[in-house]
Motif scaffolding. Structure first.
Motif, PDB file in Angstrom:
ATOM      1  N   ARG A 201      35.561  -4.628 117.392  1.00 24.21           N
ATOM      2  CA  ARG A 201      37.000  -4.876 117.441  1.00 24.21           C
ATOM      3  C   ARG A 201      37.847  -3.615 117.305  1.00 24.21           C
ATOM      4  O   ARG A 201      39.005  -3.682 116.899  1.00 24.21           O
ATOM      5  N   TRP A 202      37.293  -2.451 117.660  1.00 21.15           N
ATOM      6  CA  TRP A 202      38.030  -1.207 117.426  1.00 21.15           C
ATOM      7  C   TRP A 202      39.363  -1.176 118.163  1.00 21.15           C
ATOM      8  O   TRP A 202      40.323  -0.568 117.684  1.00 21.15           O
ATOM      9  N   VAL A 203      39.470  -1.874 119.289  1.00 23.16           N
ATOM     10  CA  VAL A 203      40.720  -1.814 120.072  1.00 23.16           C
ATOM     11  C   VAL A 203      41.911  -2.402 119.331  1.00 23.16           C
ATOM     12  O   VAL A 203      43.067  -2.102 119.657  1.00 23.16           O
ATOM     13  N   GLU A 204      41.607  -3.236 118.325  1.00 18.52           N
ATOM     14  CA  GLU A 204      42.712  -3.848 117.570  1.00 18.52           C
ATOM     15  C   GLU A 204      43.373  -2.838 116.633  1.00 18.52           C
ATOM     16  O   GLU A 204      44.440  -3.092 116.089  1.00 18.52           O
ATOM     17  N   GLY A 205      42.723  -1.675 116.467  1.00 19.86           N
ATOM     18  CA  GLY A 205      43.257  -0.657 115.567  1.00 19.86           C
ATOM     19  C   GLY A 205      44.212   0.307 116.250  1.00 19.86           C
ATOM     20  O   GLY A 205      44.294   1.466 115.846  1.00 19.86           O
ATOM     21  N   GLY A 206      44.908  -0.097 117.291  1.00 22.60           N
ATOM     22  CA  GLY A 206      45.917   0.770 117.905  1.00 22.60           C
ATOM     23  C   GLY A 206      45.874   0.805 119.424  1.00 22.60           C
ATOM     24  O   GLY A 206      46.905   0.895 120.076  1.00 22.60           O
ATOM     25  N   LEU A 207      44.679   0.736 120.008  1.00 24.59           N
ATOM     26  CA  LEU A 207      44.607   0.888 121.471  1.00 24.59           C
ATOM     27  C   LEU A 207      45.392  -0.207 122.201  1.00 24.59           C
ATOM     28  O   LEU A 207      46.172   0.083 123.118  1.00 24.59           O
ATOM     29  N   LEU A 208      45.211  -1.468 121.796  1.00 25.77           N
ATOM     30  CA  LEU A 208      45.913  -2.545 122.509  1.00 25.77           C
ATOM     31  C   LEU A 208      47.427  -2.384 122.385  1.00 25.77           C
ATOM     32  O   LEU A 208      48.173  -2.708 123.316  1.00 25.77           O
ATOM     33  N   ASP A 209      47.885  -1.854 121.241  1.00 26.81           N
ATOM     34  CA  ASP A 209      49.335  -1.603 121.077  1.00 26.81           C
ATOM     35  C   ASP A 209      49.811  -0.554 122.080  1.00 26.81           C
ATOM     36  O   ASP A 209      50.845  -0.711 122.728  1.00 26.81           O
ATOM     37  N   VAL A 210      49.032   0.528 122.178  1.00 32.39           N
ATOM     38  CA  VAL A 210      49.415   1.602 123.119  1.00 32.39           C
ATOM     39  C   VAL A 210      49.491   1.041 124.539  1.00 32.39           C
ATOM     40  O   VAL A 210      50.461   1.288 125.273  1.00 32.39           O
ATOM     41  N   LEU A 211      48.509   0.263 124.926  1.00 37.53           N
ATOM     42  CA  LEU A 211      48.468  -0.250 126.300  1.00 37.53           C
ATOM     43  C   LEU A 211      49.652  -1.175 126.567  1.00 37.53           C
ATOM     44  O   LEU A 211      50.276  -1.120 127.625  1.00 37.53           O
ATOM     45  N   GLN A 212      49.971  -1.992 125.562  1.00 40.47           N
ATOM     46  CA  GLN A 212      51.111  -2.893 125.732  1.00 40.47           C
ATOM     47  C   GLN A 212      52.413  -2.096 125.870  1.00 40.47           C
ATOM     48  O   GLN A 212      53.219  -2.345 126.765  1.00 40.47           O
ATOM     49  N   GLU A 213      52.580  -1.098 124.981  1.00 45.65           N
ATOM     50  CA  GLU A 213      53.805  -0.284 125.037  1.00 45.65           C
ATOM     51  C   GLU A 213      53.936   0.443 126.372  1.00 45.65           C
ATOM     52  O   GLU A 213      55.025   0.619 126.899  1.00 45.65           O
ATOM     53  N   GLU A 214      52.787   0.877 126.916  1.00 40.92           N
ATOM     54  CA  GLU A 214      52.817   1.692 128.134  1.00 40.92           C
ATOM     55  C   GLU A 214      52.738   0.859 129.416  1.00 40.92           C
ATOM     56  O   GLU A 214      52.747   1.409 130.514  1.00 40.92           O
ATOM     57  N   GLY A 215      52.561  -0.451 129.281  1.00 44.20           N
ATOM     58  CA  GLY A 215      52.470  -1.299 130.474  1.00 44.20           C
ATOM     59  C   GLY A 215      51.178  -1.092 131.247  1.00 44.20           C
ATOM     60  O   GLY A 215      51.148  -1.183 132.483  1.00 44.20           O
ATOM     61  N   VAL A 216      50.110  -0.808 130.511  1.00 41.59           N
ATOM     62  CA  VAL A 216      48.800  -0.588 131.138  1.00 41.59           C
ATOM     63  C   VAL A 216      47.928  -1.818 130.850  1.00 41.59           C
ATOM     64  O   VAL A 216      47.922  -2.335 129.728  1.00 41.59           O
ATOM     65  N   GLY A 217      47.190  -2.293 131.857  1.00 44.63           N
ATOM     66  CA  GLY A 217      46.317  -3.449 131.671  1.00 44.63           C
ATOM     67  C   GLY A 217      45.055  -3.088 130.914  1.00 44.63           C
ATOM     68  O   GLY A 217      44.790  -1.913 130.631  1.00 44.63           O
ATOM     69  N   SER A 218      44.279  -4.120 130.567  1.00 42.86           N
ATOM     70  CA  SER A 218      43.012  -3.822 129.891  1.00 42.86           C
ATOM     71  C   SER A 218      41.937  -4.801 130.343  1.00 42.86           C
ATOM     72  O   SER A 218      42.222  -5.966 130.634  1.00 42.86           O
ATOM     73  N   ILE A 219      40.717  -4.290 130.399  1.00 42.92           N
ATOM     74  CA  ILE A 219      39.576  -5.129 130.765  1.00 42.92           C
ATOM     75  C   ILE A 219      38.478  -4.876 129.738  1.00 42.92           C
ATOM     76  O   ILE A 219      38.057  -3.724 129.530  1.00 42.92           O
ATOM     77  N   ALA A 220      38.059  -5.953 129.076  1.00 44.63           N
ATOM     78  CA  ALA A 220      37.136  -5.810 127.934  1.00 44.63           C
ATOM     79  C   ALA A 220      35.694  -5.847 128.416  1.00 44.63           C
ATOM     80  O   ALA A 220      35.263  -6.858 128.986  1.00 44.63           O
ATOM     81  N   PHE A 221      34.950  -4.752 128.177  1.00 40.37           N
ATOM     82  CA  PHE A 221      33.545  -4.786 128.578  1.00 40.37           C
ATOM     83  C   PHE A 221      32.654  -5.249 127.436  1.00 40.37           C
ATOM     84  O   PHE A 221      33.009  -5.148 126.273  1.00 40.37           O
ATOM     85  N   SER A 222      31.493  -5.799 127.805  1.00 40.94           N
ATOM     86  CA  SER A 222      30.542  -6.411 126.864  1.00 40.94           C
ATOM     87  C   SER A 222      31.221  -7.430 125.939  1.00 40.94           C
ATOM     88  O   SER A 222      31.036  -7.377 124.715  1.00 40.94           O
TER      89      SER A 222
END
Ligand code: NDP
Length: 329
Positions: A201-222
């Motif tokens: 769950r490392w993405v919950e520690g900031g990455l998903l926030d950055v992507l949302q703020e920047e309007g960048v999509g995300s695709i979760a592997f594994s």
């Protein structure tokens, strides 16, 4: 016999906008990391690709090094493309990447412009394509200036060899910097591809926030933790499973403690009327911060299971907190 796509293929899949872009991705994408190289039966790989497309999975995720041997997943995908899927090329999103070791010497690894441009040329040749839809830098390179790596991605788009670019495995702050550089260059970052599942769950520690703020999509592997978040290992390690034959999922990873959690989660999924694999995928998509889940599969039924998840994506607050409790136990 020549392949004719299922006319109903767009009936049940959900398509989700990727960040602020014009591109929509299927809620479920198929990755070719395992089971598409030269050590697996070509017919099985082909049948999985065609079934996926028939179910509305329009996005296929590759990388230069997928195999084994490295390169063979792209070559085999290219064979299916030329033989069956070429009439549907414009209904498909095809992604590739470079960033891990691909060939000998200093120009076949990491993040230099030299490596990225040469590697994509090789990937296009293997797949028989003029361009990929998305090209990723596969992992951050601590020894190459971000400006050079992002400059290479920008160049590749300007050369017409990729329509969009993405980042994979970049931590939050490096991702933010890379996204800013790409924006300044005029090639906005489409997407980030991180590992994300109930067990990672490392993405919950900031990455998903950055992507949302920047309007960048995300695709979760594994999103199934390589198969752990399924019913595969409830009664031991089957001989044909990833844990039995892949260096990327060692039997030691299936500890008693982990198995205890998997069993509890399995019970919760059954109570929801779905399989654990389906609950695990729905959980990654909860809250709509993840654009698509990027699954792997060794057989058609696993792809069908994944698509079946769409029938129940909703979680009650009680279910979510019970899952949290189990994961923390
Ligand atoms: P998953 O977590 O989805 O694991 C897939 C494996 O889980 C399958 O191969 C299968 O294992 C098992 N499985 C799937 N569905 C079921 C089911 N319904 N019931 C029982 N078992 C099931 O993803 P992967 O780890 O395969 O990764 C998916 C994709 O993500 C890759 O193909 C690649 O495209 C991408 N990726 C990207 C990385 C990056 O660095 N950017 C790194 C790793 C992956 P079994 O073989 O045992 O049947």
């Amino acid at each position: 016999m020549s392949y004719l796509a299922n006319p109903e293929r767009y009936q049940s899949m959900e398509y989700r906008r990727c960040g602020n872009s014009g591109l929509q991705l299927p809620a479920i994408s198929l990755g070719l990391w395992h089971n598409f190289g030269d050590t697996t039966l070509f017919d099985n790989s082909r049948n999985m690709l065609l079934r996926a497309f028939d179910l509305g999975i329009t996005h296929f995720d590759l990388a230069n090094n997928y195999g084994p041997p490295p390169g063979s997943a792209e070559t085999n995908f290219g064979r299916v493309l030329q033989h069956d899927l070429l009439p549907y090329r414009d209904e498909m999103v095809i992604s590739s990447k470079a960033g891990y070791t691909m060939w000998e010497g200093t120009y076949g690894d990491w993040g230099s412009k030299k490596y990225l441009v040469a590697s994509l040329n090789q990937s296009l040749k293997r797949m028989g394509l003029d361009y990929v839809d998305v090209f990723y830098h596969h992992r951050p390179d601590p020894n190459t200036p971000l400006e050079e790596t992002m400059g290479a991605l920008d160049l590749i788009v300007r050369q017409g060899k990729a329509l969009y670019v993405g980042l994979s495995n970049y931590p939050a702050e490096t991702a933010r910097q890379a996204i800013a550089i790409l924006r300044d260059l005029g090639t906005p970052c489409l997407i980030h591809q991180p590992k994300y599942s109930m067990f990672e769950r490392w993405v919950e520690g900031g990455l998903l926030d950055v992507l949302q703020e920047e309007g960048v999509g995300s695709i979760a592997f594994s999103p199934l933790a390589g198969g752990l978040l399924t019913d595969r290992y409830l009664h031991g390690i089957p001989e044909d499973s990833r844990a039995a034959h892949s260096q990327f999922l060692k039997p030691e990873a299936i500890t008693e403690q982990k198995l205890g959690k998997i069993k509890q989660l399995n019970e919760m999924a059954l109570a929801r009327g779905q399989k654990l694999s389906q609950m695990a995928l729905a959980w990654v998509l909860r809250g709509d911060r993840v654009t698509s889940v990027l699954i792997g599969a060794s057989r058609i039924s696993q792809i069908e299971d994944a698509v079946g998840m769409l029938e129940n994506r909703h979680f009650s607050a009680e279910e979510l907190s019970a899952i949290e409790k189990t994961l923390a136990s």
